[in-house]
Motif scaffolding. Structure first.
Motif, PDB file in Angstrom:
ATOM      1  N   ALA A  23      19.746  17.714  32.107  1.00 39.05           N
ATOM      2  CA  ALA A  23      18.826  16.988  32.989  1.00 39.05           C
ATOM      3  C   ALA A  23      19.048  17.459  34.415  1.00 39.05           C
ATOM      4  CB  ALA A  23      19.048  15.486  32.886  1.00 39.05           C
ATOM      5  N   GLU A  24      17.964  17.613  35.155  1.00 42.00           N
ATOM      6  CA  GLU A  24      18.023  18.017  36.553  1.00 42.00           C
ATOM      7  C   GLU A  24      17.221  17.023  37.394  1.00 42.00           C
ATOM      8  OE1 GLU A  24      18.237  22.852  35.690  1.00 42.00           O
ATOM      9  OE2 GLU A  24      16.473  21.963  36.659  1.00 42.00           O
ATOM     10  N   TYR A  25      17.809  16.617  38.505  1.00 47.38           N
ATOM     11  CA  TYR A  25      17.130  15.722  39.426  1.00 47.38           C
ATOM     12  C   TYR A  25      16.983  16.434  40.766  1.00 47.38           C
ATOM     13  CZ  TYR A  25      16.476  12.014  42.878  1.00 47.38           C
ATOM     14  OH  TYR A  25      16.011  11.257  43.929  1.00 47.38           O
ATOM     15  N   TYR A  26      15.733  16.672  41.165  1.00 49.49           N
ATOM     16  CA  TYR A  26      15.447  17.398  42.401  1.00 49.49           C
ATOM     17  C   TYR A  26      15.397  16.403  43.560  1.00 49.49           C
ATOM     18  CZ  TYR A  26      14.661  21.569  39.686  1.00 49.49           C
ATOM     19  OH  TYR A  26      14.840  22.653  38.856  1.00 49.49           O
ATOM     20  N   TYR A  27      16.543  16.242  44.185  1.00 49.31           N
ATOM     21  CA  TYR A  27      16.666  15.352  45.334  1.00 49.31           C
ATOM     22  C   TYR A  27      15.710  15.790  46.441  1.00 49.31           C
ATOM     23  CZ  TYR A  27      18.960  12.973  49.257  1.00 49.31           C
ATOM     24  OH  TYR A  27      19.238  12.212  50.357  1.00 49.31           O
ATOM     25  N   THR A  28      15.679  17.091  46.683  1.00 44.83           N
ATOM     26  CA  THR A  28      14.655  17.722  47.495  1.00 44.83           C
ATOM     27  C   THR A  28      14.218  18.972  46.744  1.00 44.83           C
ATOM     28  OG1 THR A  28      16.144  19.158  48.766  1.00 44.83           O
ATOM     29  CG2 THR A  28      15.805  16.916  49.604  1.00 44.83           C
ATOM     30  N   GLU A  29      13.340  19.731  47.350  1.00 43.80           N
ATOM     31  CA  GLU A  29      12.861  20.951  46.691  1.00 43.80           C
ATOM     32  C   GLU A  29      13.990  21.948  46.474  1.00 43.80           C
ATOM     33  OE1 GLU A  29       9.535  24.505  47.413  1.00 43.80           O
ATOM     34  OE2 GLU A  29       9.631  22.763  48.753  1.00 43.80           O
TER      35      GLU A  29
END
Length: 412
Positions: free
Chosen positions: A374-380
């Protein structure tokens, strides 16, 4: 003290020119930790560890059509330099200097021969694409490399995190969609290397000459062709080996379908000859993906490698567990691999599920791996990562292993 004086000298040379130029900073910061649940498998140095890496670079113009790139790399395992007895705890300034490496230091000459399509890069630099089947020198994905034995004993050297020393001539015609690279690098020098690429000892002197051409015919069709010629010399055993790779990679993109086929023929000589023995030194890989919706993309990959094929500088992803185990110890040789996966995006989250089946050519002893990440893009440009990988082999000595991974990546 010598490193400090050297750094002062470098700044004295570059700052006067850079003071009048626009400086563009680039780099990345990565933290990746794992916990390994399994025993009895070679290649695992510790059941758990956390590795961090920081790269900070600057690009600036020295003169008209002349650019410079300088980047520093700092990497360590958490707790690597800490004291447990209470005396002088933590990391000293000298330890930081000793651990910090120069990742890039090069000069780029643009508009070479009065041709704005040609440029020449000389010095230390990264090269290649992530996921390359033959040659990639640059920052690796720590979540898939940081728990192998070789990395634990010398991550900065083993991963080729620092750039390569050499020269790169580039022809780039954006209107014709044609790009050609011709390069040379001294990858390692005897008595100055810590890790060998082709030999078991560290007294390895290795050079590479290469050419890589890419042409995009239209929005649908593209073609890449390349040649790599490695010459390696082991001074401790007086061995002079040569490894050659000739590859082609056509690609197609039709609406939401993307696919490519890569075919490589490798050659080997223990007498330094070019294109000598090519017996069972083939490699073939096919990749495909199809975007069903804006959120859902299934994909698949399959490759087969001959019994004598080796590619120690590849960057092919084989899962959270297998990638680390096979890096250097078994660089793609004598196996076939099937991968099926799916990507799912929802908001700032991306879920990646993968299944791998690797079968040795010698006898049927399949190894299976299933990953969920799983990846969470806090910013781009900032992403938090987590995943779990499960590996199993039920024949020829059964074993089952699980690895848990958490990390953070920031590129700028």
């Amino acid at each position: 003290m010598k490193k400090i004086l050297g750094l002062v000298l470098v700044l004295a040379l570059f700052v006067p020119a850079a003071a009048q130029a626009k400086i563009n900073l680039y780099g990345q910061f990565d933290v990746s930790g794992y916990s390994f649940d399994g025993t009895g498998i070679s290649g695992v140095e510790a059941p758990s560890n956390t590795y961090m890496r920081a790269i900070l670079g600057a690009n600036f113009g020295l003169a008209e059509n002349i650019d410079a790139n300088v980047a520093l790399l700092y990497g360590r395992f958490w707790g690597e330099y800490s004291k447990t007895d209470g005396n002088n705890p933590g990391e000293s300034t000298q330890s930081v200097l000793d651990t910090t490496k120069i990742a890039e230091a090069n000069v780029v000459f643009k508009n070479l021969f009065e041709n704005d399509k040609m440029s020449l890069k000389i010095g230390k630099f990264f090269y290649g694409d992530k996921g390359n089947s033959v040659f990639y020198i640059g920052p690796k994905d720590l979540s898939t490399y940081n728990f192998s034995e070789r990395v634990s004993k010398g991550a900065l050297v083993t991963l080729n995190e620092s750039g390569m020393d050499g020269a790169l001539l580039t022809y780039n015609d954006t209107k014709e969609n044609l790009k050609v690279d011709v390069g040379y690098s001294k990858l390692s020098s005897d008595n100055y290397s810590n890790v060998s690429m082709f030999f078991s000892s560290s007294n390895d002197k290795a050079n590479v000459v290469f050419a890589d051409a890419r042409y995009k015919y239209n929005d649908m069709l593209g073609l890449q062709a390349y040649v790599y010629d490695f010459e390696a010399y082991d001074s401790s055993a007086s061995d002079r080996d040569r490894y050659d790779y000739v590859g082609v990679k056509p690609s197609v993109e039709i609406n939401k379908l993307k696919a490519s086929l890569e075919v490589i023929q490798s050659f080997y000589s223990d007498k330094g000859r070019i294109a000598d023995d090519g017996y069972d030194r083939y490699f073939a890989k096919i990749d495909a993906s199809y975007q069903l919706t804006d959120s859902l993309t299934p994909r698949a990959m399959y490759f087969k490698a001959g019994d004598n094929y080796v590619a120690p500088l590849n960057d092919i992803y084989l899962g959270l567990v297998l990638t680390s185990f096979m890096y250097y110890s078994n660089p793609l040789s004598a196996m076939d691999c099937l991968n099926a996966g799916i990507d799912y995006k929802i908001g700032k989250f991306k879920i990646l599920a993968d299944y791998f089946r690797v079968v040795p050519n010698v006898r049927y002893m399949p190894i299976y791996e299933a990953d969920l990440r799983a990846e969470y893009y806090y910013t781009e440009k900032i992403v938090f990562k987590g995943g779990v990988g499960y590996l199993s082999q039920e024949q020829g000595g059964s074993f089952n292993y699980t690895v848990y991974n958490l990390g953070l990546g920031w590129k700028f």
